[in-house]
Design a protein around this motif. Sequence first.
Motif, PDB file in Angstrom:
ATOM      1  N   GLY A 175      -1.040   4.738  -0.529  1.00  0.00           N
ATOM      2  CA  GLY A 175      -1.792   5.169   0.644  1.00  0.00           C
ATOM      3  C   GLY A 175      -0.886   5.635   1.773  1.00  0.00           C
ATOM      4  O   GLY A 175      -1.144   6.654   2.423  1.00  0.00           O
ATOM      5  N   GLN A 176       0.196   4.878   1.999  1.00  0.00           N
ATOM      6  CA  GLN A 176       1.168   5.253   3.038  1.00  0.00           C
ATOM      7  C   GLN A 176       1.755   6.629   2.740  1.00  0.00           C
ATOM      8  O   GLN A 176       1.842   7.489   3.613  1.00  0.00           O
ATOM      9  CB  GLN A 176       2.326   4.235   3.091  1.00  0.00           C
ATOM     10  CG  GLN A 176       1.940   2.891   3.629  1.00  0.00           C
ATOM     11  CD  GLN A 176       1.963   2.837   5.145  1.00  0.00           C
ATOM     12  OE1 GLN A 176       1.972   3.851   5.815  1.00  0.00           O
ATOM     13  NE2 GLN A 176       1.948   1.642   5.686  1.00  0.00           N
ATOM     14  N   ARG A 236       0.821  -1.211   0.000  1.00  0.00           N
ATOM     15  CA  ARG A 236       0.000   0.000   0.000  1.00  0.00           C
ATOM     16  C   ARG A 236       0.857   1.264   0.000  1.00  0.00           C
ATOM     17  O   ARG A 236       0.656   2.185   0.790  1.00  0.00           O
ATOM     18  CB  ARG A 236      -0.979  -0.045   1.164  1.00  0.00           C
ATOM     19  CG  ARG A 236      -1.893  -1.254   1.069  1.00  0.00           C
ATOM     20  CD  ARG A 236      -2.973  -1.268   2.084  1.00  0.00           C
ATOM     21  NE  ARG A 236      -3.881  -0.141   1.919  1.00  0.00           N
ATOM     22  CZ  ARG A 236      -4.826   0.153   2.802  1.00  0.00           C
ATOM     23  NH1 ARG A 236      -4.980  -0.573   3.879  1.00  0.00           N
ATOM     24  NH2 ARG A 236      -5.622   1.184   2.606  1.00  0.00           N
ATOM     25  N   LEU A 287      -2.881   3.388   8.098  1.00  0.00           N
ATOM     26  CA  LEU A 287      -3.756   2.902   7.034  1.00  0.00           C
ATOM     27  C   LEU A 287      -4.990   2.179   7.567  1.00  0.00           C
ATOM     28  O   LEU A 287      -6.075   2.302   6.997  1.00  0.00           O
ATOM     29  CB  LEU A 287      -2.977   1.982   6.088  1.00  0.00           C
ATOM     30  CG  LEU A 287      -2.101   2.697   5.065  1.00  0.00           C
ATOM     31  CD1 LEU A 287      -1.173   1.713   4.375  1.00  0.00           C
ATOM     32  CD2 LEU A 287      -2.947   3.433   4.035  1.00  0.00           C
TER      33      LEU A 287
END
Length: 199
Positions: free
Chosen positions: A46-47, A43, A59
């Motif tokens: 998103g991170q 991810r 997250l």
Amino acid sequence: MPLSDKSELNALLCKAGIDADTASAVMDIDGMLQRWRRRAMKRELGQRALEQLHVGIDLAQFDVLVAILGSPAQFGENEGETMVATVAERLNIDPSRASRLVSEMVEKGFARRTVSQADARRTIIALTERGEAVVDAVRAYKYLIMGDFLASWDSGELAAFVPMLKRFSTWMNGMDLVGEKYSADIAALAESIVASERA
């Protein structure tokens, strides 16, 4: 010869009635999806979004905000009010974990508890203005990154790609029917595993 050999895989697919071009595409797509899955599990995007936007949540907590919002694109049509059980179902997590994460988001001011309009005995969860701002900002961040990547594609490529990707995204929907169609081939594959254990 093991099925990891490309010619053996081609032979298996050919025997099942899948032509060589499709067989080659299947193997290429599978390789790409495996690489994509490994990156998606990390991810990275998103991170990076949460870090660069200085949100101060992780997250798992962000996922709760998205689940509370209940985007139809991710979770299907929103069927009314969101409760802790709804969050647990949407994220496929244990209700006690969902309850803890929701409480964290309430304490941090990203979500709030309120009374159901349909049933005053029921507590529902909604995003605060701050929670909505976080979801909107992370979504916009992702769209900027993806938009930049796709900006070099011409309109014909985009017009062809998006409907094809939508179509491809449903490929697992008929697994049971396909499993029945190739039941003999699947049984033979299972037998090859048993045979390898005897060797």
